[in-house]
Motif scaffolding. Structure first.
Motif, PDB file in Angstrom:
ATOM      1  N   CYS A   9       0.855  -1.187   0.000  1.00 59.11           N
ATOM      2  CA  CYS A   9       0.000   0.000   0.000  1.00 59.11           C
ATOM      3  C   CYS A   9       0.891   1.238   0.000  1.00 59.11           C
ATOM      4  CB  CYS A   9      -0.916  -0.002   1.216  1.00 59.11           C
ATOM      5  SG  CYS A   9      -1.961   1.475   1.190  1.00 59.11           S
ATOM      6  N   ILE A  10       0.577   2.156  -0.916  1.00 58.34           N
ATOM      7  CA  ILE A  10       1.347   3.400  -1.013  1.00 58.34           C
ATOM      8  C   ILE A  10       0.426   4.548  -0.608  1.00 58.34           C
ATOM      9  CG2 ILE A  10       2.632   4.934  -2.572  1.00 58.34           C
ATOM     10  CD1 ILE A  10       3.183   2.420  -4.336  1.00 58.34           C
ATOM     11  N   ILE A  11       0.826   5.286   0.424  1.00 55.31           N
ATOM     12  CA  ILE A  11       0.009   6.433   0.861  1.00 55.31           C
ATOM     13  C   ILE A  11       0.536   7.678   0.156  1.00 55.31           C
ATOM     14  CG2 ILE A  11      -0.828   7.791   2.813  1.00 55.31           C
ATOM     15  CD1 ILE A  11      -0.121   5.440   4.647  1.00 55.31           C
ATOM     16  N   GLY A  12      -0.255   8.220  -0.765  1.00 51.62           N
ATOM     17  CA  GLY A  12       0.147   9.439  -1.470  1.00 51.62           C
ATOM     18  C   GLY A  12       0.555   9.155  -2.902  1.00 51.62           C
ATOM     19  N   ALA A  13      -0.046   9.901  -3.836  1.00 48.49           N
ATOM     20  CA  ALA A  13       0.254   9.695  -5.264  1.00 48.49           C
ATOM     21  C   ALA A  13       1.015  10.867  -5.856  1.00 48.49           C
ATOM     22  CB  ALA A  13      -1.045   9.456  -6.039  1.00 48.49           C
ATOM     23  N   GLY A  14       1.985  11.409  -5.084  1.00 49.10           N
ATOM     24  CA  GLY A  14       2.919  12.382  -5.650  1.00 49.10           C
ATOM     25  C   GLY A  14       3.955  11.617  -6.462  1.00 49.10           C
ATOM     26  N   ILE A  15       4.961  12.334  -6.952  1.00 50.15           N
ATOM     27  CA  ILE A  15       5.940  11.685  -7.838  1.00 50.15           C
ATOM     28  C   ILE A  15       6.666  10.533  -7.130  1.00 50.15           C
ATOM     29  CG2 ILE A  15       7.839  13.318  -7.382  1.00 50.15           C
ATOM     30  CD1 ILE A  15       7.057  11.797 -10.806  1.00 50.15           C
ATOM     31  N   SER A  16       6.872  10.635  -5.804  1.00 49.55           N
ATOM     32  CA  SER A  16       7.583   9.554  -5.106  1.00 49.55           C
ATOM     33  C   SER A  16       6.720   8.293  -5.077  1.00 49.55           C
ATOM     34  CB  SER A  16       7.990   9.980  -3.695  1.00 49.55           C
ATOM     35  OG  SER A  16       6.855  10.274  -2.909  1.00 49.55           O
ATOM     36  N   GLY A  17       5.444   8.446  -4.718  1.00 50.03           N
ATOM     37  CA  GLY A  17       4.545   7.287  -4.675  1.00 50.03           C
ATOM     38  C   GLY A  17       4.316   6.708  -6.063  1.00 50.03           C
ATOM     39  N   VAL A  18       4.187   7.583  -7.054  1.00 48.01           N
ATOM     40  CA  VAL A  18       3.934   7.136  -8.425  1.00 48.01           C
ATOM     41  C   VAL A  18       5.138   6.333  -8.944  1.00 48.01           C
ATOM     42  CG1 VAL A  18       3.705   7.984 -10.808  1.00 48.01           C
ATOM     43  CG2 VAL A  18       2.273   8.952  -9.011  1.00 48.01           C
ATOM     44  N   CYS A  19       6.358   6.841  -8.692  1.00 41.36           N
ATOM     45  CA  CYS A  19       7.555   6.122  -9.158  1.00 41.36           C
ATOM     46  C   CYS A  19       7.670   4.760  -8.465  1.00 41.36           C
ATOM     47  CB  CYS A  19       8.816   6.941  -8.910  1.00 41.36           C
ATOM     48  SG  CYS A  19       9.000   8.255 -10.105  1.00 41.36           S
ATOM     49  N   ALA A  20       7.331   4.717  -7.170  1.00 44.66           N
ATOM     50  CA  ALA A  20       7.391   3.439  -6.448  1.00 44.66           C
ATOM     51  C   ALA A  20       6.400   2.449  -7.076  1.00 44.66           C
ATOM     52  CB  ALA A  20       7.085   3.659  -4.971  1.00 44.66           C
ATOM     53  N   ALA A  21       5.186   2.922  -7.358  1.00 45.39           N
ATOM     54  CA  ALA A  21       4.161   2.043  -7.942  1.00 45.39           C
ATOM     55  C   ALA A  21       4.600   1.549  -9.325  1.00 45.39           C
ATOM     56  CB  ALA A  21       2.833   2.808  -8.053  1.00 45.39           C
ATOM     57  N   TYR A  22       5.166   2.463 -10.116  1.00 46.45           N
ATOM     58  CA  TYR A  22       5.620   2.117 -11.470  1.00 46.45           C
ATOM     59  C   TYR A  22       6.654   0.989 -11.402  1.00 46.45           C
ATOM     60  CZ  TYR A  22       8.168   2.548 -15.858  1.00 46.45           C
ATOM     61  OH  TYR A  22       8.799   2.276 -17.053  1.00 46.45           O
ATOM     62  N   GLU A  23       7.656   1.177 -10.536  1.00 48.94           N
ATOM     63  CA  GLU A  23       8.771   0.221 -10.464  1.00 48.94           C
ATOM     64  C   GLU A  23       8.303  -1.145  -9.934  1.00 48.94           C
ATOM     65  OE1 GLU A  23      11.380   0.609 -11.844  1.00 48.94           O
ATOM     66  OE2 GLU A  23      13.021  -0.482 -10.913  1.00 48.94           O
ATOM     67  N   LEU A  24       7.447  -1.121  -8.915  1.00 43.62           N
ATOM     68  CA  LEU A  24       6.959  -2.390  -8.343  1.00 43.62           C
ATOM     69  C   LEU A  24       6.106  -3.142  -9.354  1.00 43.62           C
ATOM     70  CD1 LEU A  24       6.084  -1.119  -4.779  1.00 43.62           C
ATOM     71  CD2 LEU A  24       7.701  -2.967  -5.306  1.00 43.62           C
ATOM     72  N   ASN A  25       5.323  -2.401 -10.109  1.00 44.27           N
ATOM     73  CA  ASN A  25       4.467  -3.028 -11.113  1.00 44.27           C
ATOM     74  C   ASN A  25       5.315  -3.648 -12.229  1.00 44.27           C
ATOM     75  OD1 ASN A  25       1.859  -3.435 -12.565  1.00 44.27           O
ATOM     76  ND2 ASN A  25       2.825  -2.021 -14.014  1.00 44.27           N
ATOM     77  N   LYS A  26       6.402  -2.954 -12.565  1.00 39.14           N
ATOM     78  CA  LYS A  26       7.251  -3.416 -13.662  1.00 39.14           C
ATOM     79  C   LYS A  26       8.002  -4.696 -13.293  1.00 39.14           C
ATOM     80  CE  LYS A  26      10.649  -1.548 -16.854  1.00 39.14           C
ATOM     81  NZ  LYS A  26      11.303  -0.338 -17.308  1.00 39.14           N
ATOM     82  N   ARG A  27       8.409  -4.808 -12.039  1.00 38.35           N
ATOM     83  CA  ARG A  27       9.342  -5.890 -11.697  1.00 38.35           C
ATOM     84  C   ARG A  27       8.816  -6.926 -10.705  1.00 38.35           C
ATOM     85  NH1 ARG A  27      13.795  -3.877 -14.198  1.00 38.35           N
ATOM     86  NH2 ARG A  27      13.945  -1.613 -14.191  1.00 38.35           N
TER      87      ARG A  27
END
Ligand SMILES: Cc1cc2nc3c(=O)[nH]c(=O)nc-3n(C[C@H](O)[C@H](O)[C@H](O)COP(=O)(O)OP(=O)(O)OC[C@H]3O[C@@H](n4cnc5c(N)ncnc54)[C@H](O)[C@@H]3O)c2cc1C
Length: 473
Positions: A9-27
């Motif tokens: 679970c990522i709290i907050g969809a700023g650039i830090s949360g978005v980048c974390a979601a992107y990377e986790l989804n990719k790998r």
């Protein structure tokens, strides 16, 4: 009532949360929930920017400038500083080389969603000459390569990221949902972190928790950390003004460097003052920080959307010693005093008036050669900003005038208050995992470890890669 389980679970969809979601989804194959208290990106709109007849900030519950998918960066200038020298303290956790690798990786992600390829040169003949001239006056130029994406392009890139993440089957994005509390359940082995949704809407349980609450969520996040017994530290805040002047005055510098980040140690009080967030041909904007109106700035990449002015922040760094422990509260008090004197708004004042200790009036601002890009109350910042930082600001503007003649003109506009709050910093390890809390990561501006888009994005990649490594082992 909602009761759902996710791996991450990522709290907050700023650039830090978005980048974390992107990377986790990719790998990974982990299920990911991104919770954001503000609107989804295309619904974000500041009433004051949309409707010119609205002259005062309406103090919306979820400020569209600060909250919503894309976070505080959505209406920003989209200026990515490719450096470890400022914009965050990630080098306190990993090496400079690793931070730079992450920053370039974030840039790759941006380019995947349409960012331009141009980065300014920080080693040109002009930079060398300008830096040398600045040094003659004890002004120190912080060098950095910059990618200026521009407000409109940056917004479009974030909108594309939103569409992309939303289309991924293992990701769920929940906007208009605030996490009100974080709990760690000792009985739960697989999904120990329990997040309560505001207004009793239910609970989320997760195995990995990434807190990316940004500056707008930093007070809430500090409270959660205190409740969980997590050690926090912060003894600093930056206060100052947004300076606005005709773009020609800064043109030579902004054309070459885009922005000149200069630091200066004042003779009057030995405070560190810096120029920051330069917006050539830009606009001064309001920022609503939990009900207090402060200023910021942005600029468009599209030449047709340019104003005739350039603006930048001039900030005095204040560090406090024992027994005082609440620098953010101190800055809030000053900002709210400015709001009080400004009739619930920010104050604009001509530099000449400030120096003479007189208020600016509507007539003086109307007669001024610099036309303000933001409607604010003409007044006297000297009544609200304490003596020492006020003298620091005046001295620095006069010193800057030696290397950029015209900055100290009578008509140069100063808007106040500009504040850069430093979020309380939880104790983190090199993976940005909270010490003593396995699988709980804190990233971005809200964790007090970054202060800009590039390093905030990079912090999301660091946390995501730490989780990926755990999963792979
Ligand atoms: C007008 C403006 C211009 C700027 N210009 C630049 C620039 O040109 N270059 C630069 O490098 N930086 C700039 N910045 C700073 C930059 O935007 C931030 O450094 C960056 O956005 C930090 O990213 P973040 O993910 O840490 O936090 P944020 O972008 O602040 O995102 C955090 C998100 O978390 C959400 N949130 C918080 N608490 C909760 C909760 N309890 N539940 C659910 N959601 C929650 C918030 O609503 C927010 O959307 C600018 C900032 C502003 C305001």
């Amino acid at each position: 009532m909602l009761n759902e389980r996710y791996d991450v679970c990522i709290i907050g969809a700023g650039i830090s949360g978005v980048c974390a979601a992107y990377e986790l989804n990719k790998r990974t194959n982990l299920s990911i929930l991104v919770v954001e208290q503000g609107d989804e990106i295309l619904k974000r709109s500041c009433p004051k920017l949309k409707d010119k007849s609205i002259t005062k900030c309406l103090k919306c519950r979820n400020c569209s400038i600060m909250k919503g998918f894309g976070g505080a960066g959505s209406f920003s200038d989209g200026k990515y500083n490719i450096t470890t020298e400022f914009g965050g303290w990630l080098s306190d956790y990993i090496s400079d080389e690793e931070v730079m690798e992450m920053i370039y990786y974030v840039d790759d992600i941006n380019m995947e969603f349409g960012a331009i390829n141009t980065i300014t040169d920080d080693d040109s003949e002009f930079v060398k000459k300008f830096s040398k001239k600045a040094l003659e006056y004890d002004l120190h130029l912080q060098k950095a390569k910059v990618k200026h994406i521009g407000t409109e392009n940056n917004f479009e890139i974030l909108a594309k990221m939103y569409d992309f993440l939303k289309s991924q089957k293992r990701i769920k994005i929940m906007c208009n949902t605030k996490i009100s509390s974080i709990e760690k359940l000792t009985k739960e082995v697989k999904y120990p972190y329990q997040l309560s949704l505001e207004e009793g809407k239910g609970y989320i349980h997760c195995q990995y928790l990434i807190a990316a609450p940004g500056r707008s969520g930093s007070v809430w996040f500090s409270e959660q950390c205190q409740k969980l017994g997590i050690k926090l530290s912060n003894n600093q805040v930056d206060i100052g003004v947004r300076v606005e002047l005709p773009a020609e005055i800064m043109e030579e510098v902004t054309d070459e460097l885009y922005e000149a980040k200069l630091t200066y140690l004042t003779k009057c009080h030995k405070h560190r003052v810096r120029t920051f967030c330069m917006n050539p041909y830009g606009y001064v904007v309001n920022e609503n920080v939990d009900g207090i109106i402060t200023v910021n700035g942005h600029s468009y990449a599209d030449v047709n959307m340019r104003s005739k002015n350039t603006n930048f922040a001039l900030l005095v760094s204040l560090t406090f010693t024992e027994p005082f422990k609440e620098p953010n509260k101190y800055a809030r008090q000053i900002a709210s005093l400015v709001n009080m004197i400004g009739g619930d708004d920010i104050i604009v004042q001509r530099f000449g008036d400030l120096k003479e200790g007189r208020r600016s009036t509507v007539e003086k601002i109307n007669r001024s050669t610099v036309k303000p890009t933001l409607t604010a109350t003409p007044g006297n910042l000297g009544l609200a900003i304490p003596h020492d930082p006020l003298q620091d600001i005046i001295e620095t503007i006069e010193v800057l005038n030696n290397i950029v003649p015209g900055i100290a003109n009578v008509d140069t506009l100063l808007y106040g208050l500009e504040v850069k709050f430093y979020s309380d910093k939880p104790d983190l390890d090199k993976n940005l995992q909270v010490k003593g809390y396995d699988n709980f990561y804190a990233i971005g501006d809200g964790a007090g470890i970054t202060r800009g888009l590039a390093q905030a994005g990079a912090s999301g990649i660091i946390a995501a890669r730490a989780i990926i490594q755990k999963e792979n082992s």
